[in-house]
Design an enzyme around this catalytic site. Structure first.
Site, short mmCIF file in Angstrom:
data_model
loop_
_atom_site.label_atom_id
_atom_site.label_comp_id
_atom_site.label_asym_id
_atom_site.label_seq_id
_atom_site.Cartn_x
_atom_site.Cartn_y
_atom_site.Cartn_z
N LYS A 20 0.83 -1.22 0.00
CA LYS A 20 0.00 0.00 0.00
C LYS A 20 0.86 1.26 0.00
O LYS A 20 0.65 2.16 -0.82
CB LYS A 20 -0.90 -0.01 1.24
CG LYS A 20 -1.48 1.33 1.62
CD LYS A 20 -2.21 1.25 2.94
CE LYS A 20 -2.52 2.54 3.61
NZ LYS A 20 -1.42 3.24 4.27
N ASN A 21 1.82 1.32 0.92
CA ASN A 21 2.54 2.59 1.08
C ASN A 21 3.55 2.84 -0.04
O ASN A 21 4.06 3.96 -0.17
CB ASN A 21 3.17 2.68 2.46
CG ASN A 21 2.09 2.88 3.53
OD1 ASN A 21 0.95 3.25 3.22
ND2 ASN A 21 2.43 2.62 4.79
N1 EPU Z 1 6.73 14.12 11.11
C1 EPU Z 1 6.99 15.44 11.39
N2 EPU Z 1 6.98 16.32 10.36
C2 EPU Z 1 6.75 15.96 9.08
C3 EPU Z 1 6.48 14.62 8.79
C4 EPU Z 1 6.49 13.71 9.84
O1 EPU Z 1 7.20 15.80 12.53
O2 EPU Z 1 6.77 16.84 8.20
C5 EPU Z 1 6.73 13.13 12.21
C6 EPU Z 1 5.38 12.49 12.41
O3 EPU Z 1 4.54 13.24 13.24
C7 EPU Z 1 5.73 11.14 12.99
C8 EPU Z 1 7.09 10.81 12.36
O4 EPU Z 1 7.59 12.05 11.86
O5 EPU Z 1 5.89 11.25 14.37
C9 EPU Z 1 7.04 9.82 11.22
O6 EPU Z 1 6.11 10.26 10.23
P1 EPU Z 1 6.27 9.85 8.69
O7 EPU Z 1 6.37 11.09 7.89
O8 EPU Z 1 7.32 8.82 8.55
O9 EPU Z 1 4.84 9.19 8.41
P2 EPU Z 1 3.96 9.34 7.12
O10 EPU Z 1 4.84 9.43 5.92
O11 EPU Z 1 2.92 10.36 7.30
C10 EPU Z 1 3.93 6.81 6.54
C11 EPU Z 1 2.88 5.75 6.37
C12 EPU Z 1 2.29 5.38 7.72
C13 EPU Z 1 3.41 4.93 8.66
C14 EPU Z 1 4.52 5.98 8.73
C15 EPU Z 1 5.73 5.53 9.53
C16 EPU Z 1 2.01 6.26 4.20
C17 EPU Z 1 0.89 6.78 3.37
N3 EPU Z 1 1.84 6.27 5.51
O12 EPU Z 1 3.26 7.92 7.10
O13 EPU Z 1 1.47 4.27 7.45
O14 EPU Z 1 2.91 4.73 9.95
O15 EPU Z 1 4.96 6.32 7.40
O16 EPU Z 1 6.26 4.37 8.98
O17 EPU Z 1 3.02 5.84 3.66
C18 EPU Z 1 -0.32 2.80 7.78
O18 EPU Z 1 0.00 2.25 6.72
O19 EPU Z 1 -1.15 2.32 8.59
C19 EPU Z 1 0.29 4.09 8.11
C20 EPU Z 1 -0.22 4.91 9.00
#
Ligand code: EPU
Length: 431
Positions: A22-23
């Site tokens: 998915k991701n």
């Molecule tokens: N964060 C920041 N600033 C940013 C971006 C992130 O502070 O600009 C923080 C977040 O608050 C969090 C940490 O960094 O505490 C990690 O966030 P990340 O950006 O890695 O998460 P994401 O890209 O929004 C993706 C997946 C999530 C998964 C996370 C961590 C997708 C669409 N989503 O989210 O997947 O939990 O990486 O691996 O790729 C899921 O599939 O159930 C899901 C939630």
């Protein structure tokens, strides 16, 4: 209202084939926006998040054709807008990848703020800071739409992330692929789906080096040609079935996987006393050999234990005698589902980022809710081991990320159905 109904108590046995990640899919599909020719994407999971992102591209003018259940043909050439502000965009987290992709193509992007699973603050400050260093100006309109645009050139930059972020790393890669000059991302995330996105873009002619390490270098190119590309298997879907096999004390073969991507999950299951045999593209998970042991888990960015398997493992640990402690170090509020497990008889207390699980008491069926995608998977696992019939509501969350979940569990011997219940009808469980 649709619900998943599970009559618990049956160990899982048999084989399950994992779908595409998915991701990875939700980044690779928007990445097609950057391509100068049509692309064919294979091994796409059949989930609502994919339908949503494909629909968004269609609304923007792309020609999107479903070749079969897991293959999409996308011609991005007719896209004639840099705006994505409709309800569909708000409905999913990964729509933020349109910011990077549209900036890369049009040097201009107007995208509604992302929705998606709700577990605490989910900022995108690192994405926006990266775009700004590359020459974009970011404006928040009415608290709901980000407009990133460039007055001068859109160029490479040296970006050091304050936090390890999957989304920020992928978004800067997308923005940088066609930007002028070189971009260097330091403190990059290393998840398999980041490598997959880079491989996809490189196969089209991009110049990205270092994906999978914490320094990624991208040299902008002018033209990306069309390709046929197959998405990697979903490590989290695989981890979910592995946790379910452990929780039910079953023995299953998980096929169509990359065992290396599952190292942290495999290590944790082995520590619990589960036997795991690895093959080229499969693992056999055997939890029938001995009583399982308690463990502690700390979620971390890859290659650490994935936060997206945390709820499923908490559900599995409720079945294991002793005290297990889980430390959620990625998200600040990813325990909303714990109350649902407690309603099924689990003894779990949450203190900040820690969940303390006193395992070993038999769970009993209860009407429960999927509070988010992985929480929903945890409810399925809890229901599989519970005594009685569990009704899980809000299953739209589960369908965002799990292909064909009911049939896959059924093929493993679970007594599971998806049913439709009119909103005004009460459902009582037979605990
Ligand atoms: N964060 C920041 N600033 C940013 C971006 C992130 O502070 O600009 C923080 C977040 O608050 C969090 C940490 O960094 O505490 C990690 O966030 P990340 O950006 O890695 O998460 P994401 O890209 O929004 C993706 C997946 C999530 C998964 C996370 C961590 C997708 C669409 N989503 O989210 O997947 O939990 O990486 O691996 O790729 C899921 O599939 O159930 C899901 C939630």
């Amino acid at each position: 209202m649709e619900k998943i109904v599970i009559n618990g108590g049956k160990p899982l046995f048999g084989e399950v084939s994992v779908s595409g990640a998915k991701n990875a899919a939700v980044a690779i599909i928007p990445a097609v926006v950057l391509c100068d020719e049509p692309c064919r994407i294979e091994n796409i999971p059949n989930i609502s998040d994919v339908t949503l992102i494909a629909t968004i591209l269609k609304e923007m003018g792309a020609i999107v054709k479903r070749v079969n259940k897991s293959t999409l043909d996308i011609d991005p050439r007719p896209i004639n807008t840099y705006e994505a502000i409709g309800d569909n965009v708000r409905g999913m987290r990964a729509s933020y990848y349109l910011l990077g992709a549209l900036l890369g193509r049009f040097h201009n992007a107007k995208v509604a703020l992302p929705g998606g699973c709700n577990f605490g603050v989910r900022p995108i400050d690192q994405h926006l800071r990266g775009f700004a260093l590359m020459g974009a100006e970011n404006e928040l309109i009415n608290g709901a739409i980000i407009h990133s645009t460039t007055k001068g050139s859109f160029h490479g930059a040296h970006i050091y992330f304050d936090t390890v972020s999957v989304g920020s790393t992928m978004n800067i890669i997308l923005a940088a692929v066609k930007a002028e000059g070189q971009t260097i991302i330091e403190n990059a995330a290393k998840e398999p789906h980041i490598v997959d996105l880079a491989n996809f873009l490189n196969s089209m002619g991009a110049n990205i080096r270092g994906a999978g390490t914490d320094v990624i270098k991208i040299r902008g190119v002018e033209y990306l040609h069309g390709v046929t590309y197959s998405i990697i298997p979903d490590q989290i879907e695989a981890g979910t079935y592995m946790a379910a096999a452990a929780a039910t004390r079953g023995k299953i073969t998980v096929r169509n996987i990359t065992p290396k991507h599952l190292d942290s999950i495999t290590a944790k299951l082995r520590e619990m006393g589960v036997d795991i045999e690895e093959y080229d593209e499969a693992v056999v998970v055997d939890a029938t050999k001995r009583p399982l042991s308690r463990v502690n888990i700390k979620t971390m960015p890859h290659p650490g234990f994935p936060t997206d398997c945390q709820p499923q493992f908490v559900a599995a640990l409720t079945t294991v005698k002793g005290t297990s402690i889980v430390n959620e170090s990625v998200w600040d509020n990813r325990y909303q589902y714990v109350n649902e497990l407690v309603r099924m008889g689990a003894t779990i207390s949450v203190e900040g980022r820690l969940a303390i699980i006193e395992g070993g008491t038999q769970l009993t069926a209860a009407p429960v809710r999927a509070t988010d995608l992985r929480a929903g998977a945890a409810m399925i696992i809890a229901a599989l081991v519970a005594d009685g019939i569990t009704y899980i509501s809000d299953i739209n969350y589960i369908e965002r990320g799990y292909s064909d979940v009911v049939n896959k569990f059924k093929a493993l011997g679970a007594d599971i159905e998806k049913i439709y219940i009119p909103d005004n009808e009460e459902v009582l469980t037979t605990a």
